[in-house]
Each structure stands twice: as structure tokens, then as C-alpha cells.
Design an enzyme around this catalytic site. Sequence first.
Site, PDB file in Angstrom:
ATOM      1  N   LYS A  41       0.833  -1.207   0.000  1.00 58.95           N
ATOM      2  CA  LYS A  41       0.000   0.000   0.000  1.00 58.95           C
ATOM      3  C   LYS A  41       0.862   1.249   0.000  1.00 58.95           C
ATOM      4  O   LYS A  41       1.775   1.383   0.809  1.00 58.95           O
ATOM      5  CB  LYS A  41      -0.907  -0.008   1.227  1.00 58.95           C
ATOM      6  N   GLY A  46       6.319   0.855   5.878  1.00 58.39           N
ATOM      7  CA  GLY A  46       7.234  -0.076   5.215  1.00 58.39           C
ATOM      8  C   GLY A  46       7.397   0.232   3.741  1.00 58.39           C
ATOM      9  O   GLY A  46       8.499   0.187   3.190  1.00 58.39           O
ATOM     10  N   CYS A  47       6.297   0.558   3.094  1.00 58.08           N
ATOM     11  CA  CYS A  47       6.327   0.847   1.654  1.00 58.08           C
ATOM     12  C   CYS A  47       7.089   2.134   1.368  1.00 58.08           C
ATOM     13  O   CYS A  47       7.791   2.241   0.368  1.00 58.08           O
ATOM     14  CB  CYS A  47       4.911   0.902   1.095  1.00 58.08           C
ATOM     15  N   THR A  48       6.975   3.108   2.260  1.00 55.91           N
ATOM     16  CA  THR A  48       7.703   4.363   2.111  1.00 55.91           C
ATOM     17  C   THR A  48       9.194   4.123   2.300  1.00 55.91           C
ATOM     18  O   THR A  48      10.011   4.607   1.504  1.00 55.91           O
ATOM     19  CB  THR A  48       7.178   5.411   3.113  1.00 55.91           C
ATOM     20  N   ALA A  51      10.418   2.295  -0.911  1.00 55.71           N
ATOM     21  CA  ALA A  51      10.434   3.159  -2.088  1.00 55.71           C
ATOM     22  C   ALA A  51      11.514   4.236  -1.987  1.00 55.71           C
ATOM     23  O   ALA A  51      12.230   4.500  -2.954  1.00 55.71           O
ATOM     24  CB  ALA A  51       9.069   3.803  -2.287  1.00 55.71           C
TER      25      ALA A  51
END
Length: 157
Positions: A41, A46-48, A51
Site C-alpha cells: 500500500k 514499510g512501503c515508504t 520506495a
Amino acid sequence: MSDTVEVGSKAPVFTMQASGGRTVSSDSLMGRPYLIYFYPKADTPGCTTQACGIQEALPQLGKLSLEVIGVSPDGLPAIEKFAKKFNLTFPLASDPDHKVADAYGTWVEKSMYGRRYMGMERSSFLVGPDGVIRNVWRKVKPAEHAAQVIKAMQALG
């Protein structure tokens, strides 16, 4: 769901809409190595971390001639907002119907607090210029991911 995507297998074919008004496709990447990574998401911790780590590594990955594509089930508005907020210049693709995630075997049953649901497994696939999978990372640790990719690309030499 596919569980046959492994090192040495042909990478699944895809075409998706991506951030910045781009379209990403396996056909357009033929002849160049690329990393396709799946994240649950946009704009979550975690995704930030993942990325932003990849964004920071882009100059080094570019020297290794590696293209990068992030894929999530989010719609394009959420993806565009995420890309803009963190100045992510590589394409983030939208896979709302999970077709590409299914092809790569990353749309999986998950469990949280005893509740079972379908969701995106944080996974990455390094694809060689010939369209063959060279490395697979399942259940990626976001903070370590960029370094793992750089090391794998250097090993491919």
C-alpha cells in the site's frame, strides 16, 4: 495464482498504467534488466521506507542499467500522491485487479490478528535483459531491499 515464478523462469508479461502518466510493460523493457517489486500500500511506513531506499539507490542502479517498477493494488490517484509526496521518479504501477500480482504469485492469503484476507506479499523480481528471472526476494525487508538489489546486479556484472 502462480508459484512457478522462480530463478530461471520466464518473467510474466505485463502492461500497467503508472505514475507520471506512464505506461509500463514487459515488452518495452525487453533487452534491458529490470526490477519489478510488489508492495502492499502506498504511503504506509514499510512501503515508504522501501520506495525511498530505491529512490536513493537510483543513481547507482542506473549505472548498472537497471530499470525499476514498483507495483501495488492502489489506484493511480493514491500512487500519484505517494510518488509526489516522496519525489519518487521511477514508475509506480497500479494493479487494482491483481492480474500482474497473480502472475508473479504475490497476491496471497495473509493473516493478521487471526483474520485471514488476500493481500500483496512484499516481493521483488530481478529480470535479465532476456526476460528471464535472475533473482527472487520474497517477504522483503524494506530497509535492506535496495542494497540487496545493488549486490545482485553487481553479481550479474
